[in-house]
Design a protein around this motif. Structure first.
Motif, PDB file in Angstrom:
ATOM      1  N   VAL A 171      57.084   0.925  -8.589  1.00  0.00           N
ATOM      2  CA  VAL A 171      56.716   2.231  -9.123  1.00  0.00           C
ATOM      3  C   VAL A 171      56.061   2.034 -10.476  1.00  0.00           C
ATOM      4  O   VAL A 171      56.636   1.411 -11.375  1.00  0.00           O
ATOM      5  CB  VAL A 171      57.955   3.145  -9.280  1.00  0.00           C
ATOM      6  N   LEU A 172      54.862   2.544 -10.603  1.00  0.00           N
ATOM      7  CA  LEU A 172      54.151   2.480 -11.884  1.00  0.00           C
ATOM      8  C   LEU A 172      54.214   3.865 -12.507  1.00  0.00           C
ATOM      9  O   LEU A 172      53.589   4.802 -12.016  1.00  0.00           O
ATOM     10  CB  LEU A 172      52.694   2.057 -11.646  1.00  0.00           C
ATOM     11  N   THR A 173      55.013   4.007 -13.556  1.00  0.00           N
ATOM     12  CA  THR A 173      55.086   5.316 -14.202  1.00  0.00           C
ATOM     13  C   THR A 173      54.279   5.269 -15.483  1.00  0.00           C
ATOM     14  O   THR A 173      54.016   4.209 -16.040  1.00  0.00           O
ATOM     15  CB  THR A 173      56.535   5.738 -14.533  1.00  0.00           C
ATOM     16  N   ILE A 174      53.875   6.440 -15.922  1.00  0.00           N
ATOM     17  CA  ILE A 174      53.004   6.486 -17.078  1.00  0.00           C
ATOM     18  C   ILE A 174      53.791   6.792 -18.341  1.00  0.00           C
ATOM     19  O   ILE A 174      53.701   6.112 -19.332  1.00  0.00           O
ATOM     20  CB  ILE A 174      51.892   7.544 -16.874  1.00  0.00           C
ATOM     21  N   ASP A 175      54.602   7.813 -18.281  1.00  0.00           N
ATOM     22  CA  ASP A 175      55.281   8.214 -19.503  1.00  0.00           C
ATOM     23  C   ASP A 175      56.644   8.802 -19.155  1.00  0.00           C
ATOM     24  O   ASP A 175      56.867   9.992 -19.291  1.00  0.00           O
ATOM     25  CB  ASP A 175      54.417   9.263 -20.223  1.00  0.00           C
ATOM     26  N   PRO A 176      57.555   7.973 -18.657  1.00  0.00           N
ATOM     27  CA  PRO A 176      58.799   8.534 -18.158  1.00  0.00           C
ATOM     28  C   PRO A 176      59.755   8.905 -19.287  1.00  0.00           C
ATOM     29  O   PRO A 176      59.717   8.315 -20.366  1.00  0.00           O
ATOM     30  CB  PRO A 176      59.395   7.391 -17.338  1.00  0.00           C
ATOM     31  N   ALA A 177      60.577   9.878 -19.015  1.00  0.00           N
ATOM     32  CA  ALA A 177      61.651  10.189 -19.946  1.00  0.00           C
ATOM     33  C   ALA A 177      62.597   8.992 -19.951  1.00  0.00           C
ATOM     34  O   ALA A 177      62.716   8.294 -18.950  1.00  0.00           O
ATOM     35  CB  ALA A 177      62.372  11.445 -19.499  1.00  0.00           C
ATOM     36  N   ARG A 178      63.250   8.776 -21.087  1.00  0.00           N
ATOM     37  CA  ARG A 178      64.177   7.652 -21.193  1.00  0.00           C
ATOM     38  C   ARG A 178      65.219   7.695 -20.082  1.00  0.00           C
ATOM     39  O   ARG A 178      65.585   6.689 -19.504  1.00  0.00           O
ATOM     40  CB  ARG A 178      64.880   7.717 -22.538  1.00  0.00           C
ATOM     41  N   ARG A 179      65.697   8.912 -19.805  1.00  0.00           N
ATOM     42  CA  ARG A 179      66.731   9.087 -18.810  1.00  0.00           C
ATOM     43  C   ARG A 179      66.312   8.556 -17.435  1.00  0.00           C
ATOM     44  O   ARG A 179      67.120   8.050 -16.683  1.00  0.00           O
ATOM     45  CB  ARG A 179      67.037  10.566 -18.655  1.00  0.00           C
ATOM     46  N   LEU A 180      65.038   8.724 -17.144  1.00  0.00           N
ATOM     47  CA  LEU A 180      64.577   8.297 -15.827  1.00  0.00           C
ATOM     48  C   LEU A 180      64.618   6.775 -15.722  1.00  0.00           C
ATOM     49  O   LEU A 180      65.045   6.227 -14.717  1.00  0.00           O
ATOM     50  CB  LEU A 180      63.167   8.810 -15.572  1.00  0.00           C
ATOM     51  N   ALA A 181      64.202   6.110 -16.805  1.00  0.00           N
ATOM     52  CA  ALA A 181      64.289   4.652 -16.830  1.00  0.00           C
ATOM     53  C   ALA A 181      65.746   4.241 -16.664  1.00  0.00           C
ATOM     54  O   ALA A 181      66.077   3.350 -15.880  1.00  0.00           O
ATOM     55  CB  ALA A 181      63.730   4.121 -18.144  1.00  0.00           C
ATOM     56  N   GLN A 182      66.617   4.936 -17.379  1.00  0.00           N
ATOM     57  CA  GLN A 182      68.034   4.610 -17.300  1.00  0.00           C
ATOM     58  C   GLN A 182      68.575   4.861 -15.893  1.00  0.00           C
ATOM     59  O   GLN A 182      69.428   4.136 -15.410  1.00  0.00           O
ATOM     60  CB  GLN A 182      68.822   5.432 -18.326  1.00  0.00           C
TER      61      GLN A 182
END
Lengths: 330, 492
Positions: free
Chosen positions: B77-88
């Motif tokens: 998954v290539l994300t552009i500008d994820p919220a920190r929570r999503l990475a977590q």
């Protein structure tokens, strides 16, 4: 007193609507406000149900009560640069030639700092502009700014431009704009919903703005939905009250309360909705606490539903006024 | 009235752009987008999620990634500008420019996730395509630094570049791309051309060799114009900026060809059969208006659209009970309670005969309670101001709803002290009002959807039911993936 109100917020929080409502609220009692948009999405025109805005200040609404007025302007970076060149250099045909070979496009697109200076510069010019009587033309200017994630960078034009144009008029222009943006004349308001991601982004945004020395105004909590039942009521209903609730529904004319009766069968789904409602209220309470920790004035606006219409906008403006938005910072 | 499966309706739209979904069941005439066949098909190599900001686009991309990996794909998954929570939520403290493996994926597949760092990506391109000395000159150039960090299209361009790189590595058989939150996310598609035309533009060429243009044309006029212009630019931007630009362009000159070639290759990749675009939206006016625009732009550019993912859709388990009836019933309870209090008795009561509560209607309503409200008949909502009506009524009944800082004053609580026998009635009235609000939300969502469907009846749709809270972990993403795969209405 705040004269330039910059409104930002995460995508989907309704920042354009809030900016428009704020412009209406500030225009009440015979004031004149200018509502500007900088991202070329024509959101203001859609809200006020008019045709697309040209690059020109035009009256778009009358404030509640009829004595104040709201003007609107969609700032276009290219036009702003040409204006600027005209104003300072009396360029005339050379300006058109610059446009023709793509120099204007170049300056406004490829060098983002320059673009932002032009956009914020136009708004600051409107703040400072005076009429023949020596009084400001606009009592206040409201800017529908880029989203929270980009707003500090957008407003902090000085840093952006410093690396690029170390001397010259653009450099000077950036300095002048920064003086207005960092003064008491300016307030940056953040629009949020009572949900985790927008609240987190708001908290981060406030920290960034503060670090950059930009004046933070208030928090606008948008789309607040009504509270109908609390968690305790839901627990009571799930417990021994279940049959009582079925009876009450039956009394209300919704069919039989016995097992399998229409009213009885409604209890389960209705309670499920109530549980979700209570869960949401709990989450909202946490988000409110998080926002309260910022120590900023907060305004709450009800969820309008379909009412992205004009009547809804006036209702929001009245709400903001009632909550003292026009007095804040004065 | 029920969830109709009307295959003929899908056949009525032979132009439907999504072969994957055209055989799927239809919902009220709208074809259902089936994401499982899409992610299972080994021919699907790239899925691009686009949509306006705040609609859950990044979450959708991540949830699809988890779903695909757990169904056996090697996905990234290539994300552009994820919220920190999503990475977590993917168990990664912070995402960066390198794909990181997500732990906890069940089954044979695997999932990587990364976040685009546009400056880093740009730097890497420079480093890869120029000798060290030249690379350093470019990287240190102030003009380059500004361009790489903030050019209006850099993020979009670098997302394309990264997509091309990931595809070329061939380590993954499925790449899921989240697009930048641009004004209109399809800037993504225009970015390579824009950057290209910029770098090839007359202005840049002129900066490189002003004498050549003027001289060869042999026009005095142009020479005058030129010196006036460079003079103006010097004055405006400062002579040093102009020099920086010239140095930068000179240093980049040899790389232009590579840029354009790769951009064109990635663009063609997006039009290829292995690519599927998903337009993500929420059932709100602005988001769906933007979605309609995306659909049109994708068609204009021959980009393969798989369908629309509609996040945060509301449903009700008691959809047969309309908002009006719920409010009328709640008012009955209010009235009878007032009467009780006045006469101090709890005798038999007859409901207000004005309320539309015939048994037959009830029966029918209950039958359908498992169905979604909006598949109910629309007659309920055909009067334009019915929901406003109910809304106002609601607000006048609960003026304290805005007083959030104060103690809880819900109607239930204020009445609880008034006497036990009433509590159940007040509670029931509250449940009914809550239901009325839910039904109004559902009706409103349906109206905004109807507008989209009227414009694009051929676009398959997958609905994702609204969750009360946010996603915090892999289980949350998995749950969203399940809802997405179900695609149809899940009564909540």
């Amino acid at each position: 007193m705040t004269r330039l109100h910059v409104v930002t917020g995460k995508g989907g929080t309704g920042k354009t609507t809030v900016a428009a409502a704020l412009a209406l609220a500030l225009a009440a009692e015979g004031k004149r406000t200018l509502l500007v948009e900088v991202e070329g999405r024509q959101g203001i025109a859609q809200l006020f149900e008019t045709e697309a805005l040209p690059y020109e200040e035009r009256k778009i609404a009358v404030a509640p009560g009829g004595s104040g007025e709201v003007y609107a302007l969609a700032i276009d970076a290219e036009r702003a640069l040409l204006d600027y060149l005209q104003m300072f250099y009396k360029l005339g045909s050379a300006g058109r030639a610059l446009k023709k070979i793509g120099a204007i496009d170049f300056a406004t697109t490829i060098a983002p700092g320059l673009r932002d200076v032009l956009l914020t510069g136009k708004a600051c010019e409107a703040v400072r502009r005076k009429g023949r009587d020596g009084r400001p033309v606009y009592d206040s200017v409201v800017m529908d700014a880029p989203p929270t994630g980009r707003v500090t960078r957008f407003l902090n034009v000085n840093d952006e431009v410093a690396g690029l144009a170390r001397i010259g008029p653009i450099h000077n222009q950036a300095q002048a704009v920064m003086r207005v943006l960092k003064s008491q004349d300016t307030a940056v308001h953040l629009v949020t919903l009572l949900e985790e991601m927008p609240v987190q982004e708001t908290v981060d945004g406030v920290a960034e703005l503060r670090e950059a020395g930009l004046p933070v105004g208030g928090i606008v909590i948008n789309m607040v939905r009504p509270r109908i039942l609390d968690a305790e009521a839901v627990r009571a209903a799930e417990g021994h009250r279940r049959t009582d609730v079925a009876k009450a529904l039956s009394q209300a004319g919704l069919g039989g309360a016995r097992r399998g009766g229409h009213a009885e069968r409604l209890v389960g789904p209705l309670l499920e909705q109530a549980r979700e409602h209570a869960e949401r209220l709990g989450l909202e309470r946490e988000q409110r606490a998080e926002l309260a920790g910022l120590g900023l004035p907060a305004y709450e606006l009800e969820f309008l539903g379909d009412g992205g219409d004009l009547a809804g906008l006036y209702r929001l403006a009245a709400d903001l006024r009632k909550q003292g938005v026009a007095e804040e910072g004065s | 009235m029920t969830t109709t499966v009307r295959g003929s309706e899908t056949e009525d739209n032979p132009g439907g752009p999504a072969p994957e979904a055209s055989g799927g069941p239809a919902l009220g005439g709208v074809p259902l987008l089936e994401t499982d066949p899409l992610v299972d098909d080994p021919a699907t190599r790239i899925i691009v999620c686009c949509g306006s900001g705040g609609v859950g686009k990044t979450t959708t991309a991540a949830a699809l990634g988890v779903r695909a990996a757990e169904r056996g794909r090697k996905a990234v998954v290539l994300t552009i500008d994820p919220a920190r929570r999503l990475a977590q939520s993917m168990g990664i403290a912070s995402l960066d420019n390198t794909p990181r493996q997500v732990d906890g994926i069940r089954g044979e597949g695997r999932l990587h996730a990364m976040m685009l760092d546009m400056k880093r990506t740009f730097d890497e391109i420079v480093e890869a395509h120029a000798d060290p000395e030249r690379a350093r000159a470019i990287l240190e150039n102030p003009f380059y630094q500004s361009l790489s960090a903030g050019f209006a299209g850099t993020q979009e361009y670098m997302a394309m570049e990264k997509l091309g790189q990931l595809r070329a590595r061939d380590e993954w058989d499925l790449i899921i791309v989240d697009t930048p939150p641009s004004r209109s996310a399809l800037d993504f598609l225009d970015a390579p051309k824009r950057l290209g035309s910029f770098l090839d533009g007359r202005f840049i060429k002129m900066l490189m060799a002003p004498a050549k243009i003027g001289g060869r044309a042999g026009l005095k006029f142009l020479n005058v114009g030129m010196s006036m212009m460079t003079g103006t630019l010097d004055k405006l931007m400062g002579a040093q900026l102009l020099r920086d630009v010239q140095t930068f362009v000179a240093a980049m000159d040899t790389m232009f060809g590579g840029f354009r070639t790769r951009a064109d290759a990635t663009y063609r990749l997006l039009q290829a059969p292995g690519t599927a675009f998903l337009v993500v939206a929420a059932p709100e006016r602005d988001a769906l208006r933007e979605a309609a625009y995306f659909v049109e732009r994708l068609a204009a550019k021959d980009m393969p659209l798989a369908g629309l993912v509609l996040n945060r859709v509301h449903g009700s388990g008691a959809a047969g009970l309309s908002a009006e009836r719920a409010i009328a019933a709640a008012e009955n309870l209010d009235e009878s309670r007032i009467v009780d209090q006045m006469y101090g008795q709890a005798g038999t009561r007859t409901p207000d005969c004005g309320s539309p509560t015939a048994e037959g209607e009830q029966d029918q309503g209950q039958h359908e309670s498992a169905q979604r409200a909006h598949h109910e008949d629309h007659a309920d909502h055909s009067e334009p101001d019915h929901s406003d009506h109910a809304d106002h009524g609601d607000h006048t009944d609960h003026p304290e709803h805005a007083d959030h800082e104060g103690p809880n004053h819900t109607p239930y609580e204020s009445a609880r002290s008034a006497g036990e026998p009433d509590a159940a009635e007040v509670l029931a009235a509250g449940l009914l009002r809550l239901h009325a609000e839910r039904m109004q939300v559902i009706a409103r969502e349906q109206r905004t959807r109807d507008r989209f469907t009227a414009l694009h009846p051929e676009v398959p749709v997958a609905e994702v039911a609204a969750l009360p809270g946010d996603v915090h972990d892999l289980a949350g993403l998995r749950a969203i993936g399940e809802r997405l795969a179900a695609g149809g209405p899940n009564p909540v």
